[in-house]
Design a protein around this motif. Structure first.
Motif, PDB file in Angstrom:
ATOM      1  N   GLU A 350     -10.100   1.524 -18.181  1.00  0.00           N
ATOM      2  CA  GLU A 350     -10.282   0.635 -19.335  1.00  0.00           C
ATOM      3  C   GLU A 350      -9.703   1.248 -20.607  1.00  0.00           C
ATOM      4  OE1 GLU A 350     -14.483  -1.442 -17.862  1.00  0.00           O
ATOM      5  OE2 GLU A 350     -14.472   0.263 -19.233  1.00  0.00           O
ATOM      6  N   THR A 354      -7.274  -0.387 -23.634  1.00  0.00           N
ATOM      7  CA  THR A 354      -7.897  -0.574 -24.949  1.00  0.00           C
ATOM      8  C   THR A 354      -7.441   0.462 -25.960  1.00  0.00           C
ATOM      9  OG1 THR A 354      -9.805   0.761 -24.242  1.00  0.00           O
ATOM     10  CG2 THR A 354      -9.946  -1.627 -23.942  1.00  0.00           C
ATOM     11  N   ARG A 377     -11.722  -6.674  -6.642  1.00  0.00           N
ATOM     12  CA  ARG A 377     -12.751  -7.659  -6.988  1.00  0.00           C
ATOM     13  C   ARG A 377     -12.990  -8.631  -5.822  1.00  0.00           C
ATOM     14  NH1 ARG A 377     -12.891 -12.415  -7.673  1.00  0.00           N
ATOM     15  NH2 ARG A 377     -14.711 -12.251  -9.030  1.00  0.00           N
ATOM     16  N   ASP A 406     -18.342  -7.083 -12.552  1.00  0.00           N
ATOM     17  CA  ASP A 406     -18.282  -7.578 -13.933  1.00  0.00           C
ATOM     18  C   ASP A 406     -17.280  -6.777 -14.764  1.00  0.00           C
ATOM     19  OD1 ASP A 406     -20.183  -9.441 -13.286  1.00  0.00           O
ATOM     20  OD2 ASP A 406     -21.872  -8.270 -14.053  1.00  0.00           O
ATOM     21  N   ARG A 407     -17.236  -5.472 -14.544  1.00  0.00           N
ATOM     22  CA  ARG A 407     -16.292  -4.631 -15.296  1.00  0.00           C
ATOM     23  C   ARG A 407     -14.847  -5.001 -14.941  1.00  0.00           C
ATOM     24  NH1 ARG A 407     -18.845   0.388 -16.707  1.00  0.00           N
ATOM     25  NH2 ARG A 407     -16.816   1.215 -17.344  1.00  0.00           N
ATOM     26  N   ASN A 409     -13.782  -7.918 -13.727  1.00  0.00           N
ATOM     27  CA  ASN A 409     -13.503  -9.251 -14.274  1.00  0.00           C
ATOM     28  C   ASN A 409     -13.182  -9.184 -15.760  1.00  0.00           C
ATOM     29  OD1 ASN A 409     -13.912 -10.478 -11.805  1.00  0.00           O
ATOM     30  ND2 ASN A 409     -16.050 -10.969 -12.205  1.00  0.00           N
ATOM     31  N   SER A 410     -13.980  -8.424 -16.496  1.00  0.00           N
ATOM     32  CA  SER A 410     -13.763  -8.306 -17.936  1.00  0.00           C
ATOM     33  C   SER A 410     -12.426  -7.640 -18.246  1.00  0.00           C
ATOM     34  CB  SER A 410     -14.912  -7.511 -18.563  1.00  0.00           C
ATOM     35  OG  SER A 410     -14.699  -7.312 -19.941  1.00  0.00           O
ATOM     36  N   ARG A 413      -9.551 -10.254 -17.400  1.00  0.00           N
ATOM     37  CA  ARG A 413      -9.461 -11.427 -18.278  1.00  0.00           C
ATOM     38  C   ARG A 413      -9.115 -11.057 -19.714  1.00  0.00           C
ATOM     39  NH1 ARG A 413     -10.662 -16.288 -16.526  1.00  0.00           N
ATOM     40  NH2 ARG A 413     -11.884 -16.572 -14.610  1.00  0.00           N
ATOM     41  N   SER A 414      -9.756 -10.035 -20.238  1.00  0.00           N
ATOM     42  CA  SER A 414      -9.625  -9.746 -21.665  1.00  0.00           C
ATOM     43  C   SER A 414      -8.509  -8.766 -21.993  1.00  0.00           C
ATOM     44  CB  SER A 414     -10.951  -9.193 -22.208  1.00  0.00           C
ATOM     45  OG  SER A 414     -11.312  -8.002 -21.538  1.00  0.00           O
ATOM     46  N   LYS A 415      -8.025  -8.000 -21.020  1.00  0.00           N
ATOM     47  CA  LYS A 415      -7.038  -6.962 -21.331  1.00  0.00           C
ATOM     48  C   LYS A 415      -5.761  -7.093 -20.506  1.00  0.00           C
ATOM     49  CE  LYS A 415      -9.687  -5.119 -24.388  1.00  0.00           C
ATOM     50  NZ  LYS A 415      -9.341  -5.256 -25.825  1.00  0.00           N
TER      51      LYS A 415
END
Length: 703
Positions: A350, A354, A377, A406-407, A409-410, A413-415
């Motif tokens: 991550e 980020t 996933r 969940d990690r 998926n996040s 989708r977001s990165k």
């Protein structure tokens, strides 16, 4: 001497306080430790006197590490050194050899990691371009997070939290301080993905969970065969001794044996009628021979028939069950430990996406991360779903699996799937990746996974340069549309085409308009036909334009090409809509709304498209079907929509006819004006001819 219990409690409290404090407190504790050793002669407890030389060498490594270069790594070294603090040996209980061996393993592992980190710091001063320092740091960080001394065991709970926080800080700051010319290469990304997603997701020859399940089924069958062989070995002598019995007696014995096995498989092995089942394997043979009329020969062999003992069956079945449960418990523990390690390593992956240093990401790295994350996933999702559906499935580690899912998926989708890539990726590599993502869609367990795979396809399309983007899009989406509309057993859904239309509208119009027109007419079911009309209405809606590629000039060219593609297919779409308005399956319920919506959208498009005269006049073919639908439909809303559409279509046709009449009148007027301009010249010449003839006549008369 301070008792062991007090030392242990004090150390737990120290680690707990350090985990809640800032990183500067680690420096303060290390400096205080050094001051105590130098001024008071204090030293850390060690199990053996031989450890003193090793401790001294490690301290020299720590104090010689420079804090100017990579200060966060130096901080991690000091946090690891604090992890070596131990309460010592329990004087009251000298028999706990396991804890002492664990302490030795922890100390040896920590010392090795500290030396490796010190080597990275020293190598960073030399600016050696041949060595990848980031790759070495990534491997060390993963080793720390997956090591046994980073688990919450014994008195190290606070220390483990401190070490994990220092690992995260060291990794993030190291990435942020990378020079512009350096970035996270494929080697580093491969290490991170393998740690966070699992080794099986990195295998290029991976064929999905089906193959894994086949392998696991084969293993289970092998285990069952081994168990059957063990079971048969107990009863082999009893079954094979008297083969010359009457057939009726043999059949009765076989039937009795089958009934007993059914009872065992149904779970009746626990019903022992109040008697305890003997589980000692050494007594099974005596139980077989108990209460039997067996005669032995002089050499210990069995003469005659060996009678069956029901208690041996139950005891053996219970032993097999216990062995299976023990094996399953061990597998569950290993799986839980693996999931926990992957969950801790996710922070490293991550941090790459980020990071404030945007230069660390490249096309290759971003595209490389998509497929392993999608595979990971999917495997997690199926594992969680199987645990929910099956009562017998183990619930161990279910919370960790959900957290890891969940990690992922996040992160996707977001990165990962929102990274803006320059269109410079290799067309061959992107084609291979897109095909593998399509294979992943075919194995999708739910709509969430399909949606993520669809966004990953769009990311691959955007990564290609403008010269090859249309070729790749047609190679992927045209066969997908054909399969979606024709094949029954497919996991492709309309969301794949919706995502392409929303993210790359011009590419979608150029690629899918013709195939959607065909699908709206030839799909295997009315639902798919109505879905095709729904997507067609979005295709002909001009609200979404631009943004297909990173190059603005290429976007303008794609926009113009998309309008041409829509104009070229407009007449075919009108004919398909005409047939749909006469189809009894499509004019019922909600499906007629998609057809009418497509009719309204294309009518608006044709009205705004002034250049296509033939298509504007062809709108009249929809007037009759709309009138018939208005008369036959029982829905007031449908009647109103049909009436408005028919009025709008007639106005467009009328306007076009008036425009044609005006154009014809203008052409006629221009023609008459041209002729009128040519008429005076002819009259003047005729007058000149007439005057000349009169003069000639007068001359003749005078003569």
């Amino acid at each position: 001497v301070v008792p062991y219990s007090v030392r242990r409690t004090m150390l737990c409290r120290l680690h707990s306080l350090l985990s809640d404090c800032k990183m500067e407190m680690v420096d303060f504790v290390c400096q205080g430790w050094q001051a105590l050793e130098q001024s008071c002669g204090a030293k850390a407890w060690s199990q053996n006197d031989d450890d003193d030389d090793d401790d001294k060498s490690i301290k020299d490594v720590i104090y010689s590490a420079s804090s100017i270069s990579l200060p966060s790594v130096t901080q991690l070294i000091k946090a690891l050194y604090l992890n070596l603090l131990s309460p010592g040996r329990d004087e009251d209980n000298q028999g706990k050899m396991e804890e002492e061996e664990e302490e030795d393993d922890v100390k040896e592992d920590v010392n090795e990691v500290i030396r490796d980190l010190a080597d990275i710091i020293n190598a960073s001063h030399k600016d050696d371009d041949d060595e990848n320092h980031l790759d070495s740091l990534a491997q060390i960080c993963i080793h720390i997070l997956s090591s046994h001394f980073c688990n919450n065991t014994n008195y190290r709970e606070g220390s483990c939290k401190l070490v994990r926080d220092c690992v995260k800080t060291a990794w993030i700051e190291t990435i942020a301080e990378l020079p512009n010319k350096e970035n996270v290469d494929s080697q580093v990304m491969g290490v991170l993905l393998e740690a966070a997603c699992g080794e099986q997701t990195m295998d290029e020859t991976m064929q999905g969970d089906e193959d894994n399940r086949e392998d696991s089924d084969d293993e289970d069958e092998d285990e069952d065969d081994m168990q059957d062989e063990q079971t048969e070995s107990v009863f082999a002598s009893a079954v094979n001794l008297n083969l010359d019995d009457d057939d009726e007696n043999m059949e009765e014995k076989i039937e009795e044996k089958i009934e007993e096995e059914k009872e065992i498989n149904d779970g009746d092995i626990n019903d022992t009628d109040g008697d305890d089942v003997e589980l000692d394997p050494s007594t099974l043979e005596s139980m077989l021979l108990e209460d039997s009329d067996v005669e032995f020969d002089g050499e210990g062999g069995i003469l005659g028939e060996l009678e069956h003992h029901a208690g041996a069956d139950k005891a053996l079945a219970q032993l097999i069950k216990m062995k299976q449960e023990s094996r399953k418990a061990g597998a569950d523990d290993r799986e839980k430990s693996e999931i926990s390690t992957r969950l801790r390593c996710m922070v490293l992956l991550e941090s790459v996406f980020t990071s404030k240093n945007k230069s660390v990401l490249s096309n290759q790295v971003v595209l490389m991360a998509t497929l392993p994350l999608l595979r990971a996933r999917r495997i997690l999702d199926k594992s969680i779903q199987s645990s929910k559906d099956s009562i017998q499935s183990s619930q161990v580690g279910l919370g960790e699996k959900r957290a890891l899912l969940d990690r992922i998926n996040s992160l996707l989708r977001s990165k990962v799937l929102k990274v803006k890539l320059p269109g410079s990726a290799d067309i061959e590599g992107c084609t291979t990746l897109a095909n593998k993502i399509m294979e992943e869609i075919q194995k999708s367990p739910n709509t969430t996974h399909t949606s993520l795979c669809s966004l990953a396809l769009v990311l691959v399309i955007k990564a290609v340069d403008s010269q090859h983007v249309l070729t790749l899009a047609k190679d992927i989406y045209v066969p997908a549309l054909d399969e979606w509309s024709s094949k029954k057993r497919t996991k492709l859904s309309g969301v794949i085409f919706d995502d392409l239309l929303s993210k790359c509208p011009s590419i979608a119009r150029i690629t899918m308009t013709k195939s959607l027109s065909t699908a709206a007419n030839e799909s295997r079911s009315p639902y798919l036909k109505s879905e095709s009309f729904r997507i067609l209405s979005d295709v002909y809606s001009l609200k979404q334009t631009g943004g297909d590629t990173a190059d603005s000039s290429s976007n303008n060219l794609l926009d113009n090409a998309s309008f041409d593609a829509l104009n070229d297919e407009a007449l075919s779409v009108l004919k398909v809509i005409e047939l749909a308005l006469q189809d009894n399956d499509l004019i019922k319920g909600k499906r007629v709304r998609d057809v009418l919506k497509a009719c309204e959208t294309i009518a608006s498009f044709i009205s705004d498209s002034k250049t296509n005269r033939e298509v504007r006049l062809s709108l009249g073919i929809l007037s009759t079907p709309l009138n018939l639908l208005t008369e036959s439909s029982a829905s007031i809303n449908v009647k109103n929509v049909c009436t408005k559409l028919n009025t709008k279509i007639l106005e467009i046709v009328k306007t076009q006819n008036e425009t044609d009449a005006e154009m014809a009148e203008k052409e006629l007027t221009a023609k008459n004006e041209a002729e009128s301009k040519a008429t005076p010249s002819k009259s003047s010449s005729s007058k000149k001819i007439s005057t000349s003839t009169k003069k000639k006549k007068k001359k003749k008369a005078k003569k």
